[in-house]
Design an enzyme around this catalytic site. Sequence first.
Site, mmCIF file in Angstrom:
data_model
loop_
_atom_site.group_PDB
_atom_site.id
_atom_site.type_symbol
_atom_site.label_atom_id
_atom_site.label_comp_id
_atom_site.label_asym_id
_atom_site.label_seq_id
_atom_site.Cartn_x
_atom_site.Cartn_y
_atom_site.Cartn_z
ATOM 1 N N CYS A 97 0.834 -1.215 0.000
ATOM 2 C CA CYS A 97 0.000 0.000 0.000
ATOM 3 C C CYS A 97 0.870 1.267 0.000
ATOM 4 O O CYS A 97 1.621 1.495 0.947
ATOM 5 C CB CYS A 97 -0.902 -0.058 1.229
ATOM 6 S SG CYS A 97 -1.673 1.484 1.696
ATOM 7 N N CYS A 111 0.205 3.671 2.900
ATOM 8 C CA CYS A 111 0.710 3.065 4.139
ATOM 9 C C CYS A 111 2.195 3.363 4.301
ATOM 10 O O CYS A 111 2.670 3.630 5.407
ATOM 11 C CB CYS A 111 0.495 1.560 4.130
ATOM 12 S SG CYS A 111 -1.232 1.050 4.042
#
Length: 102
Positions: free
Chosen positions: A23, A26
């Site tokens: 991600c 993230c």
Amino acid sequence: MNDFNEIIKSDKPTLVDFFATWCGPCKMQSPILDQLKEKVGDAATIVKVDVDRNPELSAKYQVRSVPTLIIFKNGEPQWRASGLQQLEVLEDKIKIQMEPGK
């Protein structure tokens, strides 16, 4: 993550970052969490949970997108947000949970 329930039962705020290694947001959240830890020190706990390695926790807390950040206190969720969160927002949310009577 057998000790997850014990960690979130603390009377000090625990920020849980539900993330995935693939991600992009993230990856951008991680250095912000490092800065947050420097600011709050031992007054709060910051935990990272990989959703791909912990699907049961992700399901339990209805994590449908990453990053999802949840602040727990005494085992109960107090605040949550999905998507990249700025340092100031996270610091404010944790400070609210550190106030007496919260």
